[in-house]
Design a protein around this motif. Structure first.
Motif, PDB file in Angstrom:
ATOM      1  N   VAL A 149       0.871  -1.171   0.000  1.00  0.00           N
ATOM      2  CA  VAL A 149       0.000   0.000   0.000  1.00  0.00           C
ATOM      3  C   VAL A 149       0.911   1.225   0.000  1.00  0.00           C
ATOM      4  N   VAL A 150       0.764   2.061  -1.022  1.00  0.00           N
ATOM      5  CA  VAL A 150       1.624   3.231  -1.185  1.00  0.00           C
ATOM      6  C   VAL A 150       0.775   4.486  -1.168  1.00  0.00           C
ATOM      7  N   SER A 151       1.124   5.438  -0.300  1.00  0.00           N
ATOM      8  CA  SER A 151       0.474   6.756  -0.294  1.00  0.00           C
ATOM      9  C   SER A 151       1.300   7.672  -1.196  1.00  0.00           C
ATOM     10  N   VAL A 152       0.670   8.125  -2.265  1.00  0.00           N
ATOM     11  CA  VAL A 152       1.348   8.952  -3.258  1.00  0.00           C
ATOM     12  C   VAL A 152       1.023  10.413  -3.000  1.00  0.00           C
ATOM     13  N   GLU A 153       2.061  11.245  -3.010  1.00  0.00           N
ATOM     14  CA  GLU A 153       1.858  12.684  -2.862  1.00  0.00           C
ATOM     15  C   GLU A 153       1.107  13.201  -4.091  1.00  0.00           C
ATOM     16  N   HIS A 154       0.420  14.329  -3.923  1.00  0.00           N
ATOM     17  CA  HIS A 154      -0.428  14.799  -5.033  1.00  0.00           C
ATOM     18  C   HIS A 154       0.388  15.188  -6.254  1.00  0.00           C
ATOM     19  N   ASP A 155       1.668  15.479  -6.078  1.00  0.00           N
ATOM     20  CA  ASP A 155       2.494  15.791  -7.249  1.00  0.00           C
ATOM     21  C   ASP A 155       3.366  14.605  -7.667  1.00  0.00           C
ATOM     22  N   GLY A 156       3.135  13.432  -7.070  1.00  0.00           N
ATOM     23  CA  GLY A 156       3.887  12.226  -7.426  1.00  0.00           C
ATOM     24  C   GLY A 156       3.334  11.594  -8.705  1.00  0.00           C
ATOM     25  N   ASP A 157       4.154  10.798  -9.350  1.00  0.00           N
ATOM     26  CA  ASP A 157       3.770  10.124 -10.589  1.00  0.00           C
ATOM     27  C   ASP A 157       3.465   8.659 -10.286  1.00  0.00           C
ATOM     28  N   PRO A 158       2.173   8.286 -10.208  1.00  0.00           N
ATOM     29  CA  PRO A 158       1.818   6.912  -9.850  1.00  0.00           C
ATOM     30  C   PRO A 158       2.371   5.866 -10.817  1.00  0.00           C
ATOM     31  N   ALA A 159       2.386   6.181 -12.105  1.00  0.00           N
ATOM     32  CA  ALA A 159       2.897   5.222 -13.089  1.00  0.00           C
ATOM     33  C   ALA A 159       4.382   4.958 -12.858  1.00  0.00           C
ATOM     34  N   ASP A 160       5.140   6.008 -12.574  1.00  0.00           N
ATOM     35  CA  ASP A 160       6.571   5.852 -12.320  1.00  0.00           C
ATOM     36  C   ASP A 160       6.815   5.054 -11.034  1.00  0.00           C
ATOM     37  N   ILE A 161       6.036   5.345 -10.007  1.00  0.00           N
ATOM     38  CA  ILE A 161       6.183   4.624  -8.742  1.00  0.00           C
ATOM     39  C   ILE A 161       5.873   3.147  -8.945  1.00  0.00           C
ATOM     40  N   ARG A 162       4.806   2.858  -9.628  1.00  0.00           N
ATOM     41  CA  ARG A 162       4.428   1.458  -9.875  1.00  0.00           C
ATOM     42  C   ARG A 162       5.483   0.738 -10.715  1.00  0.00           C
ATOM     43  N   THR A 163       6.018   1.425 -11.712  1.00  0.00           N
ATOM     44  CA  THR A 163       7.059   0.834 -12.549  1.00  0.00           C
ATOM     45  C   THR A 163       8.311   0.539 -11.730  1.00  0.00           C
ATOM     46  N   ARG A 164       8.700   1.477 -10.875  1.00  0.00           N
ATOM     47  CA  ARG A 164       9.905   1.254 -10.048  1.00  0.00           C
ATOM     48  C   ARG A 164       9.694   0.107  -9.071  1.00  0.00           C
ATOM     49  N   ILE A 165       8.487   0.003  -8.523  1.00  0.00           N
ATOM     50  CA  ILE A 165       8.208  -1.123  -7.619  1.00  0.00           C
ATOM     51  C   ILE A 165       8.326  -2.435  -8.390  1.00  0.00           C
ATOM     52  N   ARG A 166       7.748  -2.475  -9.590  1.00  0.00           N
ATOM     53  CA  ARG A 166       7.746  -3.707 -10.386  1.00  0.00           C
ATOM     54  C   ARG A 166       9.135  -4.056 -10.914  1.00  0.00           C
TER      55      ARG A 166
END
Length: 187
Positions: A137-154
């Motif tokens: 479970v990841v809390s993303v800041e409003h200026d964060g890039d969810p696609a980039d975060i998900r890609t880095r996790i994967r």
């Protein structure tokens, strides 16, 4: 990951239908749609108090409803699965190594928290070595890039954890939640 959600929807739908019926009943009586009860007839006959057993039955019914409400409220609390102990023993004669699944997930969580745009993260390693699963479970800041975060996790985080635990595969489920928090600004 929100296990009581289905129960909540069902109970809220039932409660909503009951409240809707309770609200429509006086309208149906008043307008004459229910011929069994006339608009000028009292709902209960007489003004005397009901028998004592009726009062006790109403009190017990109220207590049961209150306890059910408390149980429902308790189900709303976020529950994390308990940490399990993983055993790494290929030959019991030479000894064994034990690792708590929560301890194994801790470095992974710290890595994910360091990603750009991540406000907070939690992870739970489920199952055993034969059938592992990772819930994140990841809390993303409003200026964060969810696609980039998900890609880095994967591509970075999960493979690194899989390699550290010496697993052939590690199915991961990622839940992204958004927060109003902003990251540190660099001038």
């Amino acid at each position: 990951m929100n296990r009581p959600a289905r129960l909540n929807r069902v109970l809220l739908a039932i409660l909503g239908l009951l409240l809707l019926a309770a609200g429509l009943l006086p309208i149906a009586i008043r307008s004459g749609w229910l011929p069994v009860l006339g608009p000028d007839r009292p709902l209960v006959p007489g003004t005397a108090l009901p028998p004592t057993w009726v009062l006790y039955a109403a009190a017990v019914a109220g207590l049961v409803v209150a306890l059910a409400g408390l149980r429902w409220l308790a189900a709303q609390l976020t529950r994390r699965p308990r940490a399990r102990i993983w055993r790494f023993d290929t030959d019991p004669a030479t000894g064994s190594t034990e690792l708590s699944s929560s301890a194994a997930a801790k470095p992974f969580v710290e890595e994910v928290r360091s990603y750009q745009g991540v406000h907070d993260a939690t992870a739970v390693l489920l199952g055993n070595r034969a059938g592992p699963a990772l819930e994140i479970v990841v809390s993303v800041e409003h200026d964060g890039d969810p696609a980039d975060i998900r890609t880095r996790i994967r591509t970075e985080g999960v493979p690194r954890l899989r390699q550290a635990l010496d697993l052939d595969s590690l199915p991961a489920r990622v839940e992204l939640r958004f927060t109003a928090a902003t990251g540190a600004r660099v001038s």
